[in-house]
Scaffold this motif. Sequence first.
Motif, PDB file in Angstrom:
ATOM      1  N   ASN A 343       1.045  -1.161   0.179  1.00 57.44           N
ATOM      2  CA  ASN A 343       0.164  -0.211   0.315  1.00 57.44           C
ATOM      3  C   ASN A 343       0.749   1.056  -0.022  1.00 57.44           C
ATOM      4  N   ALA A 344       2.015   1.119   0.795  1.00 53.54           N
ATOM      5  CA  ALA A 344       3.117   2.379   0.339  1.00 53.54           C
ATOM      6  C   ALA A 344       3.151   2.700  -0.879  1.00 53.54           C
ATOM      7  N   LEU A 345       3.131   2.077  -1.628  1.00 50.75           N
ATOM      8  CA  LEU A 345       3.025   2.099  -3.651  1.00 50.75           C
ATOM      9  C   LEU A 345       1.922   2.496  -3.892  1.00 50.75           C
ATOM     10  N   ARG A 346       1.306   1.500  -3.570  1.00 46.26           N
ATOM     11  CA  ARG A 346      -0.366   1.481  -4.174  1.00 46.26           C
ATOM     12  C   ARG A 346      -1.208   2.722  -3.975  1.00 46.26           C
ATOM     13  N   ARG A 347      -1.304   2.978  -2.662  1.00 45.84           N
ATOM     14  CA  ARG A 347      -2.163   4.131  -1.535  1.00 45.84           C
ATOM     15  C   ARG A 347      -3.005   4.351  -2.242  1.00 45.84           C
ATOM     16  N   PRO A 348      -3.877   3.184  -1.465  1.00 43.23           N
ATOM     17  CA  PRO A 348      -4.893   3.122  -1.766  1.00 43.23           C
ATOM     18  C   PRO A 348      -5.978   3.880  -0.973  1.00 43.23           C
ATOM     19  N   ASP A 349      -4.840   4.841   0.007  1.00 50.57           N
ATOM     20  CA  ASP A 349      -5.475   6.120   0.856  1.00 50.57           C
ATOM     21  C   ASP A 349      -5.129   7.183   0.023  1.00 50.57           C
ATOM     22  N   LEU A 350      -5.133   7.269  -1.388  1.00 52.69           N
ATOM     23  CA  LEU A 350      -5.221   8.618  -2.388  1.00 52.69           C
ATOM     24  C   LEU A 350      -6.847   8.297  -2.856  1.00 52.69           C
ATOM     25  N   MET A 351      -6.886   8.253  -2.780  1.00 56.65           N
ATOM     26  CA  MET A 351      -9.026   7.809  -3.183  1.00 56.65           C
ATOM     27  C   MET A 351     -10.140   8.733  -1.896  1.00 56.65           C
ATOM     28  N   ALA A 352     -10.481   8.926  -2.666  1.00 49.17           N
ATOM     29  CA  ALA A 352     -11.809  10.117  -1.785  1.00 49.17           C
ATOM     30  C   ALA A 352     -12.432   8.774  -1.252  1.00 49.17           C
ATOM     31  N   ARG A 353     -12.868   8.167  -1.965  1.00 49.03           N
ATOM     32  CA  ARG A 353     -13.763   6.365  -1.203  1.00 49.03           C
ATOM     33  C   ARG A 353     -13.303   5.905  -2.631  1.00 49.03           C
ATOM     34  N   PRO A 354     -13.834   4.452  -2.180  1.00 53.19           N
ATOM     35  CA  PRO A 354     -13.023   3.546  -2.984  1.00 53.19           C
ATOM     36  C   PRO A 354     -14.421   3.550  -4.676  1.00 53.19           C
ATOM     37  N   THR A 355     -13.914   3.647  -5.322  1.00 51.26           N
ATOM     38  CA  THR A 355     -14.175   3.486  -6.772  1.00 51.26           C
ATOM     39  C   THR A 355     -14.802   2.281  -7.047  1.00 51.26           C
ATOM     40  N   ARG A 356     -15.314   2.658  -8.515  1.00 49.90           N
ATOM     41  CA  ARG A 356     -16.031   1.341  -9.142  1.00 49.90           C
ATOM     42  C   ARG A 356     -15.070   0.212  -9.368  1.00 49.90           C
ATOM     43  N   GLU A 357     -14.758  -1.303  -9.758  1.00 48.70           N
ATOM     44  CA  GLU A 357     -14.415  -2.275  -9.480  1.00 48.70           C
ATOM     45  C   GLU A 357     -14.472  -3.076 -11.246  1.00 48.70           C
ATOM     46  N   ILE A 358     -13.743  -3.058 -12.111  1.00 44.24           N
ATOM     47  CA  ILE A 358     -13.715  -3.827 -12.940  1.00 44.24           C
ATOM     48  C   ILE A 358     -12.763  -4.881 -13.029  1.00 44.24           C
ATOM     49  N   ASN A 359     -14.116  -6.044 -13.938  1.00 49.44           N
ATOM     50  CA  ASN A 359     -13.077  -7.473 -13.781  1.00 49.44           C
ATOM     51  C   ASN A 359     -12.511  -7.977 -15.077  1.00 49.44           C
ATOM     52  N   HIS A 360     -11.334  -7.873 -14.344  1.00 51.05           N
ATOM     53  CA  HIS A 360      -9.977  -8.385 -15.962  1.00 51.05           C
ATOM     54  C   HIS A 360     -10.804  -9.166 -16.576  1.00 51.05           C
ATOM     55  N   SER A 361     -11.502  -9.805 -16.751  1.00 49.56           N
ATOM     56  CA  SER A 361     -11.970 -11.170 -17.886  1.00 49.56           C
ATOM     57  C   SER A 361     -13.034 -10.627 -18.566  1.00 49.56           C
ATOM     58  N   THR A 362     -13.301  -9.544 -17.943  1.00 51.35           N
ATOM     59  CA  THR A 362     -15.114  -8.792 -18.347  1.00 51.35           C
ATOM     60  C   THR A 362     -14.145  -7.434 -19.399  1.00 51.35           C
ATOM     61  N   LEU A 363     -12.844  -7.484 -19.558  1.00 53.42           N
ATOM     62  CA  LEU A 363     -12.770  -5.531 -19.891  1.00 53.42           C
ATOM     63  C   LEU A 363     -13.438  -5.428 -21.141  1.00 53.42           C
ATOM     64  N   GLY A 364     -14.163  -6.159 -22.262  1.00 54.10           N
ATOM     65  CA  GLY A 364     -13.864  -6.269 -23.728  1.00 54.10           C
ATOM     66  C   GLY A 364     -15.927  -5.843 -23.182  1.00 54.10           C
ATOM     67  N   ARG A 365     -16.471  -6.159 -22.428  1.00 56.34           N
ATOM     68  CA  ARG A 365     -17.764  -6.131 -21.919  1.00 56.34           C
ATOM     69  C   ARG A 365     -18.248  -5.011 -21.081  1.00 56.34           C
ATOM     70  N   ASP A 366     -17.148  -4.731 -20.853  1.00 61.91           N
ATOM     71  CA  ASP A 366     -17.784  -2.713 -19.566  1.00 61.91           C
ATOM     72  C   ASP A 366     -16.798  -2.070 -20.948  1.00 61.91           C
ATOM     73  N   LEU A 367     -15.806  -2.277 -21.419  1.00 57.14           N
ATOM     74  CA  LEU A 367     -16.073  -1.423 -22.271  1.00 57.14           C
ATOM     75  C   LEU A 367     -16.893  -0.632 -22.965  1.00 57.14           C
ATOM     76  N   LEU A 368     -17.601  -1.447 -23.182  1.00 54.69           N
ATOM     77  CA  LEU A 368     -18.555  -1.400 -24.388  1.00 54.69           C
ATOM     78  C   LEU A 368     -20.211  -1.717 -23.073  1.00 54.69           C
ATOM     79  N   GLU A 369     -20.416  -1.806 -22.100  1.00 56.74           N
ATOM     80  CA  GLU A 369     -21.405  -2.068 -21.114  1.00 56.74           C
ATOM     81  C   GLU A 369     -21.360  -1.149 -20.319  1.00 56.74           C
ATOM     82  N   LEU A 370     -20.845  -0.954 -19.571  1.00 53.27           N
ATOM     83  CA  LEU A 370     -20.633   0.355 -18.842  1.00 53.27           C
ATOM     84  C   LEU A 370     -21.004   1.731 -18.584  1.00 53.27           C
ATOM     85  N   ARG A 371     -22.517   1.681 -17.613  1.00 55.01           N
ATOM     86  CA  ARG A 371     -22.674   3.383 -17.892  1.00 55.01           C
ATOM     87  C   ARG A 371     -22.363   3.700 -16.037  1.00 55.01           C
TER      88      ARG A 371
END
Length: 673
Positions: A343-371
């Motif tokens: 976490n010292a490198l990834r720094r999740p604390d810099l997120m103001a709030r937990p943001t939306r998560e996207i599954n690597h396996s469904t990336l194609g679908r999410d590029l097309l369908e997420l709203r």
Amino acid sequence: MVTEARVRTVCPHDCPDMCSIIATVRDGRLVAVAGDPDQPFTNGFLCGKVRRYPERVHSPHRLLTPLRRTGPKGAGQFTPISWDAALTEITERWQQVQAAYGPEALLGYAYSGNQGIVNRNIVRALFHALGASRLIAGTVCDTTCAAGWTYALGNTPDTDPETVVDSDFILCWGANLVTTNVHMVPLVDAARDRGAQLVVIDPYRTRTARRADRHFAPRIGTDTALALGMMHVLARDGIADAAFIAARTTGWERLRDEVLPRYTPEAVAAITGLPAADIEWLGRRYGEARAPFLRVGMGMSRHWGGGMATRTVALLPAVVGAWGKPGGGALLHTSEAWTFNFNALRRPDLMARPTREINHSTLGRDLLELRDPPVMALYVSSNNPAVTCPDQRRMTAGLAREDLFTVVHDSFLTDTARFADIVLPATTAMESEDLFRSYGSYYLQHSAPVLEPIGEARSNLWLTQQLARRLGLADPVFTADTGMLIDAALTGAGGVLAGLSPAAVRGAGPIKVNAPQDGPPVTFFFSEQMARDGLPPLPEWQPDPQEPPAGSGQLRLLTLPGHAQHHSAFAGVAALRRRAGPATAVLHPDDAGQRGIRDGGAVLLANANGEAGVRCRVSDETLPGTVAVEGSPSREDFLCGGPFNVLVSDRLADMGGGATYQSTWVTAAPMSE
Ligand SMILES: Nc1nc2c(c(=O)[nH]1)N[C@H]1C(S)=C(S)[C@@H](COP(=O)(O)OP(=O)(O)OC[C@H]3O[C@@H](n4cnc5c(=O)[nH]c(N)nc54)[C@H](O)[C@@H]3O)O[C@H]1N2
Ligand SMILES: Nc1nc2c(c(=O)[nH]1)N[C@H]1C(S)=C(S)[C@@H](COP(=O)(O)OP(=O)(O)OC[C@H]3O[C@@H](n4cnc5c(=O)[nH]c(N)nc54)[C@H](O)[C@@H]3O)O[C@H]1N2
Ligand SMILES: [Mo]
């Protein structure tokens, strides 16, 4: 005057071996690489791919400058631009997207193309600080097997592969060591010289299977039943280790009384396609071994029931009390041991709030369908999703979206980069500094840069920090140098890393940390955690409800890592590309014969998702009913269609959100040329 230096460095690729390399640099060029003889696991040799590293680093296909797209998406037409112009355009576009759609319209990530602790993790800090959507990376690889393993064994680190020399029975279960973990092979051979037996369980007659004392080829996706059949024999014949079971497991009675009676060798034979006598032999031989070593691969988890398969196989060592016996135990990967302060490198604390998560396996679908919002800007680093992600039909359509602003950072113009608006040239690990840990052994090593960056290539760290500065991000993580970041990753790190300082790792060469000796404190035959997560708490094999009925004429697809390629990362090395040959499918002689397909002929693999035209090799290395394909070739290596993942859907596995490449069925037909 010719200058020549030998520099100690590390292979950065996503591979369990993490070799220590002695690089020879002459006049600023990498001219040779050799395996470090002083690192016992590397053992003085490199695999056939990395031996060619000078050709990768100095490949004529290396990207030397930033590029801007000039043609249609995917066409690969670009013009060189300056770094300043590229970074200005990216920051302006991201700010526009964020103003119009909100921060989560941006998705940025680095995956595992470079395993360096700093260069892999630092990219996340930027996107955390920007409030971007987050990619759950790795579902294309190991999250399903990791979930299954953890349900069975908790988070205890796995057995040290170097202890295999003391084993008398080595069971390679869905693990093709000769191709994907070749530095374990001499250790296995040392054990065999002392009388150990090597047994392989794999639906394909892999290079490892060919070297084994015995090879069992069950049908894909039937390992849960096979492991339960072995446990049936162990319980029935009183070979199970009652003392170990009583002391260090939970739920044995329920498994033994409610599940195992149904998994007789005959019942398991009907599921796996193996003779009942083989299941008897496997169970008894595993139980009677003095110190059985189980090496479990990841490939066997990449199907719909893959988490349960890994979960069930992982129970076996506890049944026979193999943990803690010198030479005994089990190894999937050693990742749990490396408790860096990520976490010292990834720094999740810099997120103001937990943001939306996207599954690597469904990336194609999410590029097309997420709203709310759609993904409008994509940043891809150290990953080639246009080849390696499932569901390429959607992936291609997503990447081809005219309104998606895509940036790709890579050393080569990959299939993904061809869809980018801006392509940025990446250094190879030879041109950057980092700290590496192995996920298949217990070695840690710092690597100094071996070369100056080629052309205008820049590292993930440099690029992250440049973008952060231009976007007005002031946190010190965005100005720290590599040494400071290694320091941060080691600060407060516990477990095997406790007490290790940057000073102790820098220049020290490979360091072996204390590997765990004893295995998991508890093995969960019955898992309360699985029940809480809505999963069957006891192991149970289930047929795949989507499997086509017998007689449908469809073949099951088996996708294997390429022997002469590392996914697509060595596509820029002509000799290795020649060695891998054109995209090829291996068909059993019965299947080829029935379809009029000849060895060397062109064949079209097809299903509702897509099609791929490939060369055919006819061989009984694969089972009847299964068509095996090797590697992750680029689209241009196909006769038509492709890549292989155009055939694969984005259906997820039973746990861990992982991809299900092996739950794919295709027709195969001769193709006119
Ligand atoms: N040369 C080379 N080496 C690599 C890689 C590469 O691309 N090329 N990739 C690297 C990466 S990222 C990873 S994750 C590792 C993966 O390496 P491994 O963990 O070894 O996993 P795989 O090689 O994908 O699969 C191992 C074996 O599982 C078998 N298998 C598939 N389905 C089943 C099944 O249902 N049951 C059983 N019993 N076996 C099955 C396959 O036939 C294959 O031989 O390799 C790394 N090493
Ligand atoms: N059908 C099928 N598909 C699969 C698999 C399978 O078995 N079957 N295996 C899956 C598995 S296990 C995995 S791990 C994935 C791997 O999928 P990918 O991550 O897409 O693997 P690579 O093709 O090696 O792509 C890594 C990219 O990182 C780049 N790179 C290397 N170092 C750096 C760096 O320092 N900086 C930057 N910016 N880029 C760098 C390389 O040039 C390369 O283009 O594929 C998965 N896809
Ligand atoms: Mo992987």
